[in-house]
Design a protein around this motif. Sequence first.
Motif, mmCIF file in Angstrom:
data_model
loop_
_atom_site.group_PDB
_atom_site.id
_atom_site.type_symbol
_atom_site.label_atom_id
_atom_site.label_comp_id
_atom_site.label_asym_id
_atom_site.label_seq_id
_atom_site.Cartn_x
_atom_site.Cartn_y
_atom_site.Cartn_z
ATOM 1 N N GLU A 45 73.542 50.963 -6.814
ATOM 2 C CA GLU A 45 72.988 50.175 -8.074
ATOM 3 C C GLU A 45 74.553 49.899 -8.977
ATOM 4 O O GLU A 45 74.298 48.695 -9.402
ATOM 5 N N ARG A 46 75.567 50.515 -8.878
ATOM 6 C CA ARG A 46 76.742 50.265 -9.477
ATOM 7 C C ARG A 46 77.176 49.234 -8.600
ATOM 8 O O ARG A 46 77.680 48.114 -9.179
ATOM 9 N N VAL A 47 77.344 49.236 -7.325
ATOM 10 C CA VAL A 47 77.903 48.164 -6.586
ATOM 11 C C VAL A 47 77.311 46.726 -6.954
ATOM 12 O O VAL A 47 77.822 45.774 -6.927
ATOM 13 N N MET A 48 75.698 46.771 -6.887
ATOM 14 C CA MET A 48 75.070 45.693 -7.209
ATOM 15 C C MET A 48 75.356 45.213 -8.569
ATOM 16 O O MET A 48 75.504 43.803 -8.675
ATOM 17 N N LEU B 2 74.639 41.250 -7.467
ATOM 18 C CA LEU B 2 73.821 41.049 -6.356
ATOM 19 C C LEU B 2 72.289 41.584 -6.493
ATOM 20 O O LEU B 2 72.096 42.313 -7.153
ATOM 21 N N GLU B 3 71.584 40.992 -5.717
ATOM 22 C CA GLU B 3 70.273 41.537 -5.487
ATOM 23 C C GLU B 3 70.119 42.773 -4.780
ATOM 24 O O GLU B 3 70.858 42.770 -3.650
ATOM 25 N N LYS B 4 69.008 43.500 -4.916
ATOM 26 C CA LYS B 4 69.065 44.766 -3.875
ATOM 27 C C LYS B 4 69.019 44.476 -2.462
ATOM 28 O O LYS B 4 69.328 45.135 -1.729
ATOM 29 N N ALA B 5 68.266 43.373 -2.061
ATOM 30 C CA ALA B 5 67.776 43.292 -0.567
ATOM 31 C C ALA B 5 69.211 42.818 -0.166
ATOM 32 O O ALA B 5 69.390 43.424 1.055
ATOM 33 N N LEU B 6 69.967 41.913 -0.645
ATOM 34 C CA LEU B 6 71.181 41.700 0.163
ATOM 35 C C LEU B 6 72.162 42.879 -0.226
ATOM 36 O O LEU B 6 73.072 43.069 1.069
ATOM 37 N N ALA B 7 72.211 43.499 -1.109
ATOM 38 C CA ALA B 7 73.145 44.666 -1.289
ATOM 39 C C ALA B 7 72.838 45.704 -0.012
ATOM 40 O O ALA B 7 73.668 46.312 0.619
ATOM 41 N N SER B 8 71.604 45.826 0.074
ATOM 42 C CA SER B 8 70.987 46.711 0.991
ATOM 43 C C SER B 8 71.424 46.322 2.439
ATOM 44 O O SER B 8 71.803 47.378 3.321
ATOM 45 N N ARG B 9 71.074 45.004 2.718
ATOM 46 C CA ARG B 9 71.516 44.605 4.164
ATOM 47 C C ARG B 9 72.910 44.877 4.609
ATOM 48 O O ARG B 9 73.507 45.268 5.441
ATOM 49 N N SER B 10 74.032 44.260 3.326
ATOM 50 C CA SER B 10 75.363 44.532 3.344
ATOM 51 C C SER B 10 75.807 45.860 3.683
ATOM 52 O O SER B 10 76.712 46.276 4.651
ATOM 53 N N ALA B 11 75.199 46.842 2.888
ATOM 54 C CA ALA B 11 75.529 48.279 3.167
ATOM 55 C C ALA B 11 75.294 48.986 4.434
ATOM 56 O O ALA B 11 75.895 49.543 5.056
ATOM 57 N N SER B 12 74.082 48.421 4.796
ATOM 58 C CA SER B 12 73.461 48.687 6.365
ATOM 59 C C SER B 12 74.352 48.411 7.344
ATOM 60 O O SER B 12 74.840 49.070 8.383
ATOM 61 N N SER B 13 74.873 46.981 7.231
ATOM 62 C CA SER B 13 75.564 46.397 8.186
ATOM 63 C C SER B 13 77.214 47.202 8.448
ATOM 64 O O SER B 13 77.905 47.442 9.249
ATOM 65 N N LEU B 14 77.816 47.706 6.898
ATOM 66 C CA LEU B 14 79.053 48.503 6.902
ATOM 67 C C LEU B 14 78.770 49.609 7.457
ATOM 68 O O LEU B 14 79.724 50.368 7.942
#
Length: 179
Positions: A75-78, A83-95
Motif C-alpha cells: 500500500e505504501r509503495v502504491m 499506482l493502481e493495486k493490480a499494476l503494483a501487484s503485477r510489478s511486485a510479482s515480476s520482481l
Amino acid sequence: MAISPDINRQTAADASDLSGMASARFSRLATVRLFVLSHIASKAAEKKYGLLAGLRLTEARMLLVLGNFGPSTLERVMREMSLEKALASRSASSLVDRELIRRRPHDIDGRAVELSLTERGRGVFVKLHDAILGWNEEWLSVLEYEERATFFICIEKLICSARRKASEADETLVVGADF
C-alpha cells in the motif's frame, strides 16, 4: 475576424481560425502540458531502465521506492508511486520471480504484504539510483537555479491541489451515489 452568428454563413477561413484558436488554447492547458511532459519522461525512463536493468518502468520505480524507503507495505509503495493495486501487484510479482524483492506478511498487520529488496535487488537498486540521479540532473540542466526552485514549489502545489480535488471527487461519488 468577425464570426457570423449564423453558422451556415461562416467561411472556411473563419472555421480554420476558430479551429486554430481552440487548438492553441487546448495545447496551453496545464493538464495537457503535464501529461505531455510525463509521457515523454516516462517513455525515456522506460527505455533507459530497460537498457540498464531489463526492467519495465513500474518495476524500476518499485525498486527505487524500496531502496529509498526500506521495507514497505504494498500500500505504501502504491501511494508513493501513485499506482493502481493490480499494476503494483503485477510489478511486485515480476520482481519476486526475478529474485529482486521478497514479499512476506507484515509483522504487525498479517493482512498487509511487506516488500523488501533482496541482495540482488540492492545491487540493481544502486545501479538504478546512480543512473536516475544523473538523468535527473540532465533533465533539469535546462533550468537555472531559481527556475528549478520555482519548478519544484509549483509542482508540489499542483500535486497537493490534484490530490485534494481527487479526494473531493471520490467523496462526491460516494455521497452522490444513488443506486
